[in-house]
Design an enzyme around this catalytic site. Structure first.
Site, mmCIF file in Angstrom:
data_model
loop_
_atom_site.group_PDB
_atom_site.id
_atom_site.type_symbol
_atom_site.label_atom_id
_atom_site.label_comp_id
_atom_site.label_asym_id
_atom_site.label_seq_id
_atom_site.Cartn_x
_atom_site.Cartn_y
_atom_site.Cartn_z
ATOM 1 N N GLY A 46 74.219 32.179 47.859
ATOM 2 C CA GLY A 46 72.939 32.216 46.987
ATOM 3 C C GLY A 46 73.261 31.746 45.545
ATOM 4 O O GLY A 46 74.554 32.005 45.320
ATOM 5 N N HIS A 132 70.056 40.175 45.500
ATOM 6 C CA HIS A 132 71.081 39.644 44.599
ATOM 7 C C HIS A 132 70.666 38.826 43.711
ATOM 8 O O HIS A 132 70.915 38.870 42.309
ATOM 9 C CB HIS A 132 72.172 39.431 45.669
HETATM 10 NI NI NI Z 1 75.441 36.463 42.038
#
Ligand code: NI
Length: 163
Positions: A46, A132
């Site tokens: 990510g 996150h």
């Molecule tokens: Ni991160």
């Protein structure tokens, strides 16, 4: 496409709130492709706009499974369920890992690159990644959420060995 420079550790941009994207123009589409390429280059799952120095609400995720690659514009968590205690790392804090409490399931509303509203349900690792990355858009980094005493620094050699 191009690899963008990553922002690390104490870079102030990582603590700033990113702004909504009003228009999905060619520049945003290019940013999305560059972020995807940059994330792949560093073996991440990510990446969020601020991590490449862009204070805009865009995230990319790739769990390296079919149907698990996402580009999300202005993502918002609308529902969470349960809890999981999971080991987490971040491309902006290479070699640092710690345990973080995350919801077990999340539901996110966002726009795709075509500007269409989408609703995405994620559980386990996808829920963790969504939380996150959306945290990054709010200037929040995992290192500040790590459960006490669980933060570890792993050297590149150890990391290689653990793969
Ligand atoms: Ni991160």
């Amino acid at each position: 496409m191009a690899i963008r420079n990553l922002r690390y550790g104490n870079d102030e941009i990582l603590k700033k709130k990113a702004k909504d994207i009003e228009v999905i123009d060619d520049k945003i589409k290019e940013l999305a492709m560059d972020m995807m390429e940059t994330m792949h280059k560093f073996d991440g799952i990510g990446l969020a706009g601020p991590q490449v120095g862009i204070l805009k609400r865009i995230i990319v995720i790739d769990l390296y499974e079919e149907g698990m690659q996402f580009i999300l514009i202005n993502p918002v968590i609308v529902k969470t369920k349960g809890e999981q205690l999971v080991v987490e790392g971040c491309l902006s804090y290479p070699n640092q890992f710690g345990k973080v409490k995350r919801p077990k399931e999340v539901e996110v509303v966002a726009l795709n690159l075509e500007g269409e509203k989408i609703r995405l349900k994620g559980k386990d690792l996808l829920a963790q990644a969504l939380c996150h990355e959306i945290d990054h858009l709010n200037g929040e980094v995992f290192i500040d959420k790590v459960e006490e005493g669980t933060l570890e620094t792993i050297t590149p050699e150890e990391k290689k060995g653990s793969k």
